[in-house]
Design an enzyme around this catalytic site. Sequence first.
Site, PDB file in Angstrom:
ATOM      1  N   ASP A 116       0.851  -1.195   0.000  1.00 24.57           N
ATOM      2  CA  ASP A 116       0.000   0.000   0.000  1.00 24.57           C
ATOM      3  C   ASP A 116       0.887   1.246   0.000  1.00 24.57           C
ATOM      4  OD1 ASP A 116      -2.054   1.870   0.361  1.00 24.57           O
ATOM      5  OD2 ASP A 116      -3.186   0.514   1.655  1.00 24.57           O
ATOM      6  N   HIS A 123      -0.388   4.589   0.272  1.00 23.44           N
ATOM      7  CA  HIS A 123      -1.111   5.777   0.728  1.00 23.44           C
ATOM      8  C   HIS A 123      -0.750   6.109   2.168  1.00 23.44           C
ATOM      9  CE1 HIS A 123      -3.458   4.025  -2.579  1.00 23.44           C
ATOM     10  NE2 HIS A 123      -3.713   5.280  -2.890  1.00 23.44           N
ATOM     11  N   SER A 144      -4.895  -4.416   2.000  1.00 25.88           N
ATOM     12  CA  SER A 144      -4.204  -4.029   3.234  1.00 25.88           C
ATOM     13  C   SER A 144      -4.880  -4.616   4.464  1.00 25.88           C
ATOM     14  CB  SER A 144      -4.153  -2.500   3.352  1.00 25.88           C
ATOM     15  OG  SER A 144      -3.431  -1.937   2.283  1.00 25.88           O
TER      16      SER A 144
END
Length: 907
Positions: free
Chosen positions: A439, A441, A492
């Site tokens: 991930d 972000h 995630s």
Amino acid sequence: MSTIKPFLRLSGLEPLIVRPETNFINVGERTNVTGSKKFARLIRDGQYEEALSVARQQVESGAQIIDINMDDALLEGVTAMTTFLNLVQAEPDIAKIPIMIDSSKFEIIEAGLKCVQGKCIVNSISMKEGEAKFIEQAFICKSYGASVIVMAFDEVGQADTKERKVEICHRAYKILTEQVGYDPQDIIFDPNIFAVATGIEEHNNYAVDFIEGTREIKKLMPLTKVSGGVSNVSFSFRGNDHVREAIHSVFLYYAIKAGMDMGIVNAGALVIYDDIEPKLKELCEDVILNRNNDNNQATEALINFAETVKAKGKVEVKDEKWRNEAVEKRLAHSLVNGITDYIDADTEEARVKYPKPLDVIEGPLMDGMNIVGDLFGSGKMFLPQVVKSARVMKKAVAVLTPFIEAEKEARKQAHLAAGTTNEEAAGAAKILLATVKGDVHDIGKNIVGVVLGCNGYDIIDLGVMVPTDKILDTAIKENVDIIGLSGLITPSLDEMVHVAHEMKRRGITLPLMIGGATTSRTHTAVKIAPQYDDGVIHVLDASRSVTVAGSLLSKEQKPAFLEGIKKEYDKIKEDFANKKSVKSYLPFAEAQRNTAVIDWDKFKPVVPTFTGTKSFATYDLNEIAEYIDWQPFFIAWELHGKFPQILTDSVIGAEATKLYNDAKKLLKQIIDEKWLNARGAIGFWPANKVAADTVDVLVDDSKVTKLEFLRQQIKKAAGQPNMSLADFIAPAEKNYQDYIGAFAVTIEGIEPHIKRFETNLDDYNKITLQALADRLAEAFAELLHKKTRQEYWAYATDEHLSNEQLIKEEYQGIRPAPGYPACPDHTEKYKLFELLGGKEATGITLTESLAMYPASSVSGWYFANPESKYFGVGKIEKDQVVDYANRKGMPLEDIERWLRPVLEYDA
């Protein structure tokens, strides 16, 4: 017989002939919605008659040409330009001078050309979309008899160095004179004026590059003219008109000597070069000519001077009474109000006053941050203010750190000499934060880190895409007190379950905080908490993180807090199991028969203007910015409310307005200084539905890509379909060709700017930049979808929607994204990116969890059918998952991993 000299000849009602002896030509900038707040307000309010007074004032102030620009997201540009120009033509005192039709949208330029009498100037055309488009637009301008401004912008991007400016202008000159038939004297070049004195080394030579580029252009193509937007050069000093006017005059003094013929400038606000006070003139010259500017010395000197003046030599008056308080109160005031101006000096004063530098941190600085924490906790401060406070705190700590380290080393040496051990105090509690593997972000995690840091915790941020072993190894090595995991994409969630499982296996007993956009209390209670026995807590947002961390680190509170969480999560888990068991599902075969009802006999697919792909190596951020949806920007900062109403909200309006103004200022800098690049690709292919949930995409004569979709399976009310995206593509048995499209867009280049803000301890601008990059990516997707509907696929050519209507999705067709509710399987992204040409065409890399990097990226499918709509697949049963795995040729357990959030059963 006299020969007509090759001079630039323009006209309104009166001629304007630009001869060699003609002085610099002022192009009035105030009839530009981006250059005058008053003019923009009048135009937006439809007060066109009143807006004429702005144009009249420009003429009276000495403008020899007026620049008219209607590029505003809230305006219908074509209508605004047409209406205003028609009114201008009826006013002889304004219409007597030539018009410069200014727009980044050629449709607005063409509308203006239809209204203007005399000979005008088009501002501007360029080769940013290639030579073919450039030639097409040049022919149209020439057919109306207009002179044309050519921006130094090609397929690679805007020219920033002298060499690039000359190269692009000369290439455009040859095309215009040899292929289009333009007279050299009707060509005006804009070699790009960029801001200087920004504090970034690479920008220091921008003015010199323009001046020397102009000199070379006039030598190489002597009959052409050179123009530019003069106010850009002083953008770093916006709000300080006195300094800006001086910079403009100094810049023009040297640029005109080099051959600059005209410029867009406020004609009524130019100070005479010789009238600039000597000190200010010297400082401006140092900056403009990039002299005495090693390590930004000239820039710093001008900035320091600018601090002392507000306008026209008046000394800036500030409320500085708080500066007379004791140093402790001054530090607290700076922290609460986010003021960095005096923090270095005040921190040094406190260091000298206190016995040890660490005492300053543990004393007045933490006292100030406690006030911040109390105000934030009571709702009297908001997240953007807290982040500004953190910036002040970090700068103060940076001043003290060398002294703290020196003291540690001295104590260490003393202990070594005495033969004793050196026991350091435990210090602040440590919290490790990480975005899990796969991930990319991290905006939310960054905000949580800042808020926790403001409350005295020592934050170890491992960044993004962090493997489980690195998280746990670092936690042990650094002896942290809490681990915090963040994630945005659905895979995630599984990764967090894995981290919890590994913590238990390795015997780690630290509390585990869970957060991120896709996480929830339910998922934490049902999936993560059962894997780990020593405390798993879902944290909804940054404002809750402080309370949770405090409870977890308090010996008195922790047992009761965790017991309460366990009871709550057990109840959630029980309710989840009961709720799941009462839902009613259709057998998959029956759901497939209950499709969306579309009358295919009456539907005629529209053929796209091309099939295959089209890439955009760089796209104008100015145009993209017009499509920004600001509401999610405020949500990222935990300020909730509709935009623009949030700006006048009785509780958060003042802070929302400050944040919005700061964001707009940074956005302008991003665009003007080309910090980021917008890149993307779109494609269209013949397609037909060949099975209930399968669509065949004809890539070429020999290659077919099968797209597999999921179908709603929850039992619906009578007459309600169980939808699948496949329903919106015409079935093959109807014997006519349908089509499907795809897109991917990204915002590149954020990394060096993030690094610079981190180096400057500036979390506020770092997070703002990340949030703006996300907004630009979404805006780019919105813009390309609009152009797809109107131009590229052209199935809605008569669409006329405002930005607000676009945000509300009041258009025909949809653009669902793999991994989202209508098509929750991320693995279909592999096919989407293969169709578009992969990383080479899109600039986007897929991580192992199928997150897109750069993080500010958007991708999806295009469906044109007027019956297509957004929906969520919802929960599905195992019979559909087995069928789906067979269709995709993937092992069932692999598919279950990707679909876990929508599975009705426990995989």
